[in-house]
Design a protein around this motif. Sequence first.
Motif, PDB file in Angstrom:
ATOM      1  N   MET A 222       0.848  -1.179   0.000  1.00 23.82           N
ATOM      2  CA  MET A 222       0.000   0.000   0.000  1.00 23.82           C
ATOM      3  C   MET A 222       0.894   1.242   0.000  1.00 23.82           C
ATOM      4  O   MET A 222       1.749   1.397   0.856  1.00 23.82           O
ATOM      5  N   LEU A 223       0.677   2.084  -0.977  1.00 19.89           N
ATOM      6  CA  LEU A 223       1.393   3.349  -1.071  1.00 19.89           C
ATOM      7  C   LEU A 223       0.568   4.425  -0.381  1.00 19.89           C
ATOM      8  O   LEU A 223      -0.651   4.470  -0.555  1.00 19.89           O
ATOM      9  N   GLU A 224       1.208   5.277   0.398  1.00 18.65           N
ATOM     10  CA  GLU A 224       0.505   6.341   1.102  1.00 18.65           C
ATOM     11  C   GLU A 224       1.154   7.682   0.796  1.00 18.65           C
ATOM     12  O   GLU A 224       2.383   7.786   0.767  1.00 18.65           O
ATOM     13  N   PHE A 225       0.314   8.685   0.557  1.00 19.04           N
ATOM     14  CA  PHE A 225       0.790  10.016   0.226  1.00 19.04           C
ATOM     15  C   PHE A 225      -0.006  11.064   0.997  1.00 19.04           C
ATOM     16  O   PHE A 225      -1.177  10.860   1.283  1.00 19.04           O
ATOM     17  N   THR A 226       0.624  12.192   1.278  1.00 21.47           N
ATOM     18  CA  THR A 226      -0.054  13.375   1.781  1.00 21.47           C
ATOM     19  C   THR A 226      -0.041  14.386   0.647  1.00 21.47           C
ATOM     20  O   THR A 226       1.012  14.664   0.072  1.00 21.47           O
ATOM     21  N   LEU A 227      -1.235  14.891   0.311  1.00 23.33           N
ATOM     22  CA  LEU A 227      -1.382  15.828  -0.804  1.00 23.33           C
ATOM     23  C   LEU A 227      -1.880  17.165  -0.258  1.00 23.33           C
ATOM     24  O   LEU A 227      -3.087  17.402  -0.171  1.00 23.33           O
ATOM     25  N   PRO A 228      -0.970  18.070   0.106  1.00 24.61           N
ATOM     26  CA  PRO A 228      -1.375  19.333   0.732  1.00 24.61           C
ATOM     27  C   PRO A 228      -2.255  20.216  -0.146  1.00 24.61           C
ATOM     28  O   PRO A 228      -3.012  21.032   0.374  1.00 24.61           O
ATOM     29  N   ASP A 229      -2.183  20.061  -1.473  1.00 21.11           N
ATOM     30  CA  ASP A 229      -2.964  20.914  -2.371  1.00 21.11           C
ATOM     31  C   ASP A 229      -4.361  20.362  -2.674  1.00 21.11           C
ATOM     32  O   ASP A 229      -5.131  21.005  -3.386  1.00 21.11           O
TER      33      ASP A 229
END
Length: 64
Positions: A1-8
């Motif tokens: 599982m890939l996890e990302f934080t997308l501030p925009d």
Amino acid sequence: MLEFTLPDMSCGHCASKVAMACRQVDPCSQVDIDVGARTLKIASPESRQDFVDALAEAGYPPSA
């Protein structure tokens, strides 16, 4: 599982664009988006960098 934080990413329209970018990398990927937390989880055999590049191109670069 890939996890990302997308501030925009801040709304449903953003989430739709993020999902489309992910599907361009892997049409069979399972995408879980939490707009409130600005997080993205992807289940896919494709590389993390492929998704980072696609998200950045769509205007939603992941934070480091």
